[in-house]
Design a protein around this motif. Structure first.
Motif: not given
Length: 298
Positions: A245-261
């Motif tokens: 959320r902090a990265l998206r709100d401040e920088l407006k960049l595409p960001v996601s959370v991943r958890q590889p198997e």
């Protein structure tokens, strides 16, 4: 913020520090300057707060670790506060801890720290109970991923649930000023350690992205390749979401959370980017915003 006068149990006193109330009378050899100037021994403000006019702390350069002799004050082998005895570390090498950070500001601005230096709330400094004075340390906010190098030159905080007391500027830069406290990781730095990249997997609850990365390649990504940046890896999903959320709100960049198997860590990724050049520009923007520089991943 409650501060207490403490008595050093060795011959070397800590002095009238910013982390302790002033003595009843100013020392005879140090007359009280006017208007709360550096070296004062009485507090002008009863309640602590930030500055009335907020300077731009985002563009302020971080302290650069360098070899310094131990301060003549504030480094006794042991000292006592509120009936509890603390042992000052002989060396900061290898120190790393996670816990709560608090901050102090206007009330103590200009008054002497335990090291004898005047406290300046506009500089990136901190107080610690046992690290040698001075020590350089990297403080990382575990809730938003922002990190900052501070110079530890004072003693405190004397609350068992807190591990470090930040100057107002450091707290504002890390995003914990408004809350009063924040979850942080503190890592002592030496001159040699400052230039080395951190290594993923050395932190139990959150893995910081490496500081260094390979030189940027301006060529476009090969067909089928996807270019990303990893901003952090966490054991707790909430921490990963906070950084997302902090990265998206401040920088407006595409960001996601991943958890590889194959991993138990929640990883915060930015991208994909069309080229290495675009990815490097994003990495630079993230660093300038005060976040730990992310590492390139494909």
């Amino acid at each position: 913020m409650i501060r207490a006068l403490f008595i050093v149990t060795t011959a070397l006193a800590l002095g009238a520090c910013a982390t302790a109330p002033a003595p009843t009378e100013p020392p005879a050899q140090t007359p009280k300057p006017a208007d709360g100037a550096p070296g004062s021994d009485r507090y002008e403000h009863k309640v602590d707060s930030g500055p009335e006019q907020r300077p731009d702390v985002e563009s302020q350069p971080e302290p650069v670790p360098k070899e310094e002799p131990l301060s003549a004050y504030g480094n006794p082998k042991t000292y006592s506060v509120w009936g509890k005895t603390y042992q000052v570390m002989e060396s900061a090498a290898g120190y790393e801890e996670e816990g709560l950070a608090s901050w102090y500001g206007r009330k103590f601005h200009g008054y002497r720290t335990s090291s004898g230096e005047p406290f300046d709330m506009y500089r990136f400094t901190a107080a610690h109970r046992t690290l040698p004075l001075p020590t350089y340390a990297r403080v990382t906010n575990l809730d938003n991923g922002k990190s900052l190098v501070v110079r530890v030159n004072d003693r405190g905080p004397f609350h068992s649930e807190r591990i470090i007391d930040l100057s107002w500027a450091a707290a504002a830069r890390l995003g914990i000023e408004g809350k009063g406290t924040g979850r942080v990781r503190v890592e002592a730095l030496t001159v040699r350690e400052k230039v080395k990249p951190s290594r993923e997997g050395t932190v139990p609850t959150a893995v910081r992205a490496a500081v260094d990365s390979p030189p940027p390649d301006t060529a476009k990504a090969a067909e089928g390749d996807e270019l990303y940046l990893q901003a952090g890896a966490f054991q707790a999903l909430d921490s990963a979401r906070n950084l997302e959320r902090a990265l998206r709100d401040e920088l407006k960049l595409p960001v996601s959370v991943r958890q590889p198997e194959s991993s138990a860590l929640y990883k915060v990724w930015l991208g994909p980017f069309a080229s290495n050049e675009a990815r490097d520009r994003a990495r630079q923007a993230i660093r300038q915003a005060g976040f730990t520089p992310p590492i390139p991943v494909n």
